[in-house]
Write an enzyme that holds these catalytic residues in place. Structure first.
Site, mmCIF file in Angstrom:
data_model
loop_
_atom_site.group_PDB
_atom_site.id
_atom_site.type_symbol
_atom_site.label_atom_id
_atom_site.label_comp_id
_atom_site.label_asym_id
_atom_site.label_seq_id
_atom_site.Cartn_x
_atom_site.Cartn_y
_atom_site.Cartn_z
ATOM 1 N N ARG A 166 43.428 43.130 -45.441
ATOM 2 C CA ARG A 166 43.248 44.257 -44.509
ATOM 3 C C ARG A 166 44.532 45.074 -44.408
ATOM 4 O O ARG A 166 44.500 46.285 -44.202
ATOM 5 C CB ARG A 166 42.787 43.771 -43.125
ATOM 6 C CG ARG A 166 42.662 44.922 -42.107
ATOM 7 C CD ARG A 166 41.763 44.599 -40.912
ATOM 8 N NE ARG A 166 42.085 43.320 -40.330
ATOM 9 C CZ ARG A 166 43.116 43.098 -39.496
ATOM 10 N NH1 ARG A 166 43.902 44.087 -39.135
ATOM 11 N NH2 ARG A 166 43.337 41.886 -39.036
ATOM 12 N N TYR A 176 31.885 68.842 -41.800
ATOM 13 C CA TYR A 176 30.916 67.804 -42.172
ATOM 14 C C TYR A 176 30.297 67.186 -40.905
ATOM 15 O O TYR A 176 31.007 66.926 -39.926
ATOM 16 C CB TYR A 176 31.651 66.741 -42.996
ATOM 17 C CG TYR A 176 30.818 65.550 -43.358
ATOM 18 C CD1 TYR A 176 29.844 65.638 -44.342
ATOM 19 C CD2 TYR A 176 30.997 64.331 -42.707
ATOM 20 C CE1 TYR A 176 29.082 64.536 -44.665
ATOM 21 C CE2 TYR A 176 30.234 63.226 -43.029
ATOM 22 C CZ TYR A 176 29.267 63.342 -44.014
ATOM 23 O OH TYR A 176 28.506 62.254 -44.338
ATOM 24 N N ASP A 212 40.692 68.282 -45.012
ATOM 25 C CA ASP A 212 39.699 67.486 -45.737
ATOM 26 C C ASP A 212 39.430 68.217 -47.056
ATOM 27 O O ASP A 212 38.823 69.290 -47.074
ATOM 28 C CB ASP A 212 38.424 67.373 -44.882
ATOM 29 C CG ASP A 212 37.338 66.546 -45.561
ATOM 30 O OD1 ASP A 212 37.348 66.438 -46.802
ATOM 31 O OD2 ASP A 212 36.455 66.032 -44.850
ATOM 32 N N LYS A 229 32.758 61.020 -52.963
ATOM 33 C CA LYS A 229 32.261 62.222 -53.640
ATOM 34 C C LYS A 229 33.004 62.375 -54.975
ATOM 35 O O LYS A 229 32.898 61.515 -55.819
ATOM 36 C CB LYS A 229 32.428 63.428 -52.717
ATOM 37 C CG LYS A 229 31.981 63.160 -51.256
ATOM 38 C CD LYS A 229 30.494 62.968 -51.066
ATOM 39 C CE LYS A 229 30.106 62.433 -49.694
ATOM 40 N NZ LYS A 229 30.557 63.193 -48.535
HETATM 41 C C1 LIG Z 1 30.853 62.898 -47.164
HETATM 42 C C2 LIG Z 1 31.923 63.604 -46.428
HETATM 43 C C3 LIG Z 1 32.666 62.948 -45.432
HETATM 44 C C4 LIG Z 1 32.376 61.535 -44.996
HETATM 45 O O1 LIG Z 1 32.674 60.634 -45.994
HETATM 46 P P1 LIG Z 1 31.966 59.169 -46.131
HETATM 47 O O2 LIG Z 1 32.587 58.624 -47.344
HETATM 48 O O3 LIG Z 1 30.498 59.401 -46.217
HETATM 49 O O4 LIG Z 1 32.332 58.425 -44.876
HETATM 50 C C5 LIG Z 1 33.698 63.656 -44.824
HETATM 51 N N1 LIG Z 1 33.983 64.933 -45.159
HETATM 52 C C6 LIG Z 1 33.271 65.591 -46.097
HETATM 53 C C7 LIG Z 1 33.630 66.998 -46.419
HETATM 54 C C8 LIG Z 1 32.229 64.959 -46.757
HETATM 55 O O5 LIG Z 1 31.517 65.623 -47.689
#
Ligand SMILES: *Cc1c(COP(=O)(O)O)cnc(C)c1O
Length: 400
Positions: free
Chosen positions: A55, A108, A179, A204
């Site tokens: 962890r 998001y 992000d 992603k």
């Molecule tokens: C999918 C996504 C998230 C969340 O990510 P997870 O891996 O599903 O927790 C956050 N920001 C954006 C822009 C996303 O497309």
């Protein structure tokens, strides 16, 4: 400085002193035998880089973290068990105690939900538009600590005015957190444009194969140490086997992104010429309201997501999802396979129709995450699906 394609393959690679293995071994263990170094790290609460307990840290995590840091041009990076774990740990670490955050209402959905609940953790949030720096500056208050925005928004693909946002953050002594999920460090490196911290849903483009849930953050070591302490408190650590998959995925980031970017641009331009399509949203097209900014910030490509609005509205959009054969109707993005979804009944379903309209989401809006299948096949498939739509806008309702 090596180029992204080289860094994606080589940066962070763990070198095994025993075997000389070319790939990073999977350190599938929760714990490590105590050493003098480990005891010292426990005493000094500096166990981030010492093998002690997974962890806290693990060589499989460190390999991916180093690769991401190299790609984002960061001093340090962290991986997490999901994008939401990365975002929650980062915001709680950097805005606590009691701080105020400025963000955008079109972030998001999971992030929006988190931001709306942050009052339970003693934090407050105000909304602004990252494409309009004046609105961001107007939302800043005496207690503001963090500006949190997405480099490219979902699903209308609005670009954050990064250099101006960074100037505002500097002027007010705030941290700018971006992000960068929708662009990946192949297309944009926010830290080079003045952001303090970058976060990702690594589920992603970074992983790229729709088979791992993971998150990441990158920035200066002092800030990442702070976020790491929040990560081990909240517990969103990434499992070593998931690290192995993520590292493997990231090795092909450059080749995948080149294809995603090129195919998204080609399909966006072609969709704009189709009579069934009312409007296309893609920052790489001259029709995008921020095309000049996109040309400036994204010379290597504007990402793999294209949004378009069908003249036939909701019925046409629902029908299109039945007619396409290559893109899978599913949520998420950034994988090698094309995915297609409708914001009105997925990402923006919680908003009533009038509120959807107000943020520019019309019922005929389609989001396409363009994969790396052959462009000719994707275009032919979309063409046959568009030709199968009812003739006139909103003519017959196929779904009652
Ligand atoms: C999918 C996504 C998230 C969340 O990510 P997870 O891996 O599903 O927790 C956050 N920001 C954006 C822009 C996303 O497309």
């Amino acid at each position: 400085m090596r180029l992204p394609a080289t860094l994606a393959v080589h940066a962070g690679q763990y070198h095994d002193p025993i075997t000389g293995a070319v790939g990073t071994p999977v350190f599938q263990t929760t714990t490590f035998r105590f050493t003098e170094e480990a005891y010292a790290a426990i005493a000094g609460q500096t166990a981030r880089q010492v093998p002690l307990y997974t962890r806290y840290g693990n060589p499989s995590q460190w390999a991916v973290q180093e690769k991401l840091a190299a790609l984002e041009g960061a001093e340090s990076a962290l991986v997490f068990s999901s994008g939401m774990a990365a975002i929650s740990s980062t915001l709680l670490a950097l805005a606590s105690p009691g701080g105020h955050i400025v963000s955008a209402q079109d972030v998001y959905g999971g992030t929006f939900t988190l931001l709306n609940e942050l009052h339970r953790y003693g934090l407050s949030v105000s909304w602004a538009d990252p494409a309009d720096p004046a609105s961001v500056e107007a939302a800043i208050r005496p207690g503001t600590r963090v500006l949190f925005f997405e480099s490219l928004s979902n699903p209308l693909l609005k670009l954050a005015a990064l250099p101006q946002l960074a100037a505002i953050a500097r002027r007010h002594g705030l941290l700018l957190v971006i992000d960068n999920t929708f662009l990946s460090p192949f297309s944009l490196r926010p830290l080079e444009l003045g952001a303090d911290v970058v976060v990702h849903s690594a589920s992603k483009y970074l992983n790229g194969h729709s088979d791992v849930i993971a998150g990441a953050a990158a920035g200066p070591k002092a800030l990442m140490d702070q976020v790491w302490r929040e990560l081990i408190r909240l517990g969103g650590s990434l499992d070593p086997h998931a690290c192995f998959l993520l590292e493997r995925g990231m090795k092909t980031l450059a080749v995948r992104m080149r294809t995603h970017n090129a195919q998204a641009l080609a399909l966006a331009a072609w969709l704009e010429t189709q009579p069934q399509v009312r409007r296309v949203f893609y920052p790489g097209l001259p029709s995008h309201p921020q095309h000049a900014l996109a040309a400036d910030l994204l010379p290597g490509g504007a990402g793999g997501v294209v949004a378009f609005e069908l003249a036939g509205g909701k019925e046409a959009a629902l029908r299109l999802l039945d007619l396409v054969q290559i893109p899978q109707p599913a949520t998420s993005l950034g994988g090698v396979e094309s995915l297609i979804s409708l914001p009105f009944n997925t990402s923006h379903a919680p908003l009533p129709p009038e509120a959807q309209e107000a943020v520019g989401i019309r019922p005929g809006l389609v989001r396409l995450s363009v994969g790396i299948e052959a462009l000719e096949d994707l275009q032919a498939d979309l063409a046959q699906a568009l030709q199968g739509l009812p003739e006139a806008a909103g003519a017959v309702s196929l779904r009652g």
